[in-house]
Enzyme design. Structure first.
Site, short mmCIF file in Angstrom:
data_model
loop_
_atom_site.label_atom_id
_atom_site.label_comp_id
_atom_site.label_asym_id
_atom_site.label_seq_id
_atom_site.Cartn_x
_atom_site.Cartn_y
_atom_site.Cartn_z
N ILE A 167 0.82 -1.52 0.31
CA ILE A 167 -0.14 0.09 0.18
C ILE A 167 0.82 1.22 -0.03
O ILE A 167 0.49 2.21 -0.55
CB ILE A 167 -0.93 -0.44 1.43
N SER A 211 11.68 0.91 6.26
CA SER A 211 11.48 0.00 6.20
C SER A 211 12.65 -1.14 6.24
O SER A 211 13.91 -1.62 5.92
CB SER A 211 11.21 -0.52 4.62
N ARG A 212 12.18 -2.66 6.43
CA ARG A 212 13.79 -3.37 6.49
C ARG A 212 14.44 -3.98 5.35
O ARG A 212 15.16 -4.16 5.00
CB ARG A 212 13.08 -4.51 6.77
N LYS A 239 -5.18 1.62 7.80
CA LYS A 239 -6.17 0.40 8.53
C LYS A 239 -5.75 -0.42 8.84
O LYS A 239 -5.61 -1.08 7.44
CB LYS A 239 -7.82 1.16 7.90
N ASP A 273 -9.28 -7.64 6.89
CA ASP A 273 -8.93 -6.44 7.16
C ASP A 273 -9.71 -5.58 5.64
O ASP A 273 -9.68 -4.70 5.32
CB ASP A 273 -7.90 -7.57 6.35
P1 NAP Z 1 2.04 -5.31 3.58
O1 NAP Z 1 3.31 -4.92 1.74
O2 NAP Z 1 2.70 -6.86 3.96
O3 NAP Z 1 3.36 -4.78 4.34
C1 NAP Z 1 3.93 -3.66 4.49
C2 NAP Z 1 5.62 -3.62 4.86
O4 NAP Z 1 5.25 -3.70 6.52
C3 NAP Z 1 6.61 -4.61 4.55
O5 NAP Z 1 6.77 -4.38 3.02
C4 NAP Z 1 7.27 -4.95 5.40
O6 NAP Z 1 8.02 -3.68 5.08
C5 NAP Z 1 6.53 -4.66 6.52
N1 NAP Z 1 6.65 -4.73 7.81
C6 NAP Z 1 5.65 -6.17 7.65
N2 NAP Z 1 5.35 -7.18 8.44
C7 NAP Z 1 5.98 -6.66 9.51
C8 NAP Z 1 6.22 -7.00 10.46
N3 NAP Z 1 6.06 -8.29 11.96
N4 NAP Z 1 7.62 -6.18 11.30
C9 NAP Z 1 8.39 -4.55 10.65
N5 NAP Z 1 7.78 -5.20 9.83
C10 NAP Z 1 6.77 -5.66 8.59
O7 NAP Z 1 0.97 -4.89 3.26
P2 NAP Z 1 0.37 -3.64 2.71
O8 NAP Z 1 -0.59 -4.65 1.35
O9 NAP Z 1 0.70 -2.44 2.13
O10 NAP Z 1 -1.00 -3.05 4.04
C11 NAP Z 1 -0.15 -2.72 5.17
C12 NAP Z 1 -1.57 -2.17 5.58
O11 NAP Z 1 -2.20 -0.92 5.08
C13 NAP Z 1 -2.20 -3.06 6.18
O12 NAP Z 1 -3.13 -2.32 7.39
C14 NAP Z 1 -3.56 -2.98 5.57
O13 NAP Z 1 -4.51 -3.44 5.90
C15 NAP Z 1 -3.66 -1.44 4.61
N6 NAP Z 1 -4.06 -1.53 3.54
C16 NAP Z 1 -4.03 -2.47 2.37
C17 NAP Z 1 -3.65 -2.05 1.42
C18 NAP Z 1 -3.41 -3.09 0.05
O14 NAP Z 1 -4.26 -3.02 -0.80
N7 NAP Z 1 -2.60 -4.09 -0.16
C19 NAP Z 1 -5.61 -1.38 1.13
C20 NAP Z 1 -5.64 -0.49 2.06
C21 NAP Z 1 -4.95 -0.39 3.03
P3 NAP Z 1 10.01 -4.32 5.44
O15 NAP Z 1 9.70 -5.98 5.25
O16 NAP Z 1 11.17 -3.72 4.61
O17 NAP Z 1 10.44 -3.93 7.04
#
Ligand code: NAP
Length: 303
Positions: free
Chosen positions: A11, A33-34, A87, A165
């Site tokens: 996101i 970010s890691r 969110k 989610d």
């Molecule tokens: P994601 O790509 O899986 O995670 C975002 C980043 O968070 C990862 O690239 C990772 O970066 C870091 N991360 C993940 N797990 C972690 C951990 N245990 N400890 C520390 N860092 C961690 O997820 P996303 O889809 O972007 O979603 C993130 C948030 O945005 C959620 O709450 C989701 O509900 C919301 N959201 C998502 C979307 C969608 O379409 N995907 C839409 C609207 C809102 P590093 O590994 O580089 O640290």
């Protein structure tokens, strides 16, 4: 204003970075970010290092999944920074209450964003429903988790919320547009035998509204809500972007590209005004679904 973006994942890259780059209010001054980075932007791997090295960055936007988000939000608030939360705003209600208390103590902004409330037709639906009696309603939120969350195992871990989610986006719209408060009376939650969070959920609310959330939808994807009122029918389709009144198109535009610019505009206004915006109503409904819900075990799920 300078902002640091934390959690450079799906996101962050799809929505946060384009919205920040297009805004006159914001300068993306650092990432944390890691593994993820944004070309040309100072990159840190630990939030503590960014907070110590960059006192000029007043605002921290957290795009991490909910479970790892609390400690990052707490660190930013303790360092006196304004904080914006993706969110759902936390993995639990109490941790968001704790963040709100900390933000108040520090005199800084905390904003629990709900991006779907910024969808194109939500404000018009809210205006139309004002003063009307909602007799019944149904939400259908069915999407393919493999398409929208490829490989995101965190979503099926405890605290990841599973189908809530995306489902919480529907609940964020519902709590915004309904002219009356809403509470849950029952739920059935389908848990894959090998997972800690539900892949589907059916909800019932006291106000005659039901919801059907499913992460296993292949083919056409559906993010719709329909209501019968004392003055006719209204529907929001495509995640709040298209409006229908009495079965006829009544406005909106099928795009999600306005949502994150609107969130960042609101955050800029909150910081300038010294305000806070913490709304937990969608998350209370999810918590109540876990409290009241009957658990059904279904087939194991693999990405
Ligand atoms: P994601 O790509 O899986 O995670 C975002 C980043 O968070 C990862 O690239 C990772 O970066 C870091 N991360 C993940 N797990 C972690 C951990 N245990 N400890 C520390 N860092 C961690 O997820 P996303 O889809 O972007 O979603 C993130 C948030 O945005 C959620 O709450 C989701 O509900 C919301 N959201 C998502 C979307 C969608 O379409 N995907 C839409 C609207 C809102 P590093 O590994 O580089 O640290």
């Amino acid at each position: 204003m300078k902002v640091a973006l934390v959690g450079i994942g799906k996101i962050a890259l799809d929505q946060h970075v384009p919205a920040l780059n297009a805004s006159a209010d914001w300068e993306l001054a650092a990432t944390v970010s890691r593994s993820g980075t944004v070309p040309g932007v100072a990159a840190f791997t630990r939030i503590e290092d960014m907070l110590a090295a960059r006192p000029d960055i007043e605002v921290v936007s957290l795009a991490l999944p909910p479970v790892p988000r609390f400690s990052a939000a707490e660190a930013a608030l303790k360092a006196g920074r304004h904080v914006m939360l993706e969110k759902p705003p936390g993995a639990s209600l109490a941790e968001v209450h704790a963040l709100e208390a900390l933000a108040r103590e520090k005199g800084v902004t905390l904003y629990t964003t709900w991006h779907s409330r910024e969808a194109e037709a939500v404000a018009a639906a809210k205006a139309w429903l004002a003063g009307k009696v909602v007799k019944s309603g149904h939400i259908t939120w069915r999407e393919d988790v493999r398409k929208w969350h490829p490989g995101q195992d965190w979503i099926f871990e405890a605290g990841g919320m599973g189908v809530f989610d995306p489902g919480i986006n529907a609940l964020s719209i519902l709590t915004e547009i309904l002219p009356v408060p809403l509470h849950l009376t029952g739920a059935e939650l389908d848990f894959p035998a090998n997972r800690q969070a539900p892949i589907a959920a059916r909800l019932r609310f006291a106000q005659g509204i039901t919801a059907d959330f499913d992460f296993r939808q292949e083919g056409p994807q559906t993010w719709d809500m329909e209501f019968a009122t004392d003055a006719g029918g209204i529907a929001l389709r495509m995640g709040g972007n298209l409006l229908e009144i009495n079965g006829k198109p009544a406005g909106g535009e099928n795009t999600i590209m306005g949502e994150y610019p609107a969130l960042y505009a609101r955050m800029a206004a909150l910081v300038r005004a010294g305000g806070r915006d913490v709304d937990l109503r969608p998350m209370v409904l999810v918590a109540d679904a876990f409290t009241l819900g009957q658990r059904v075990t279904v087939a194991p799920f693999e990405f």
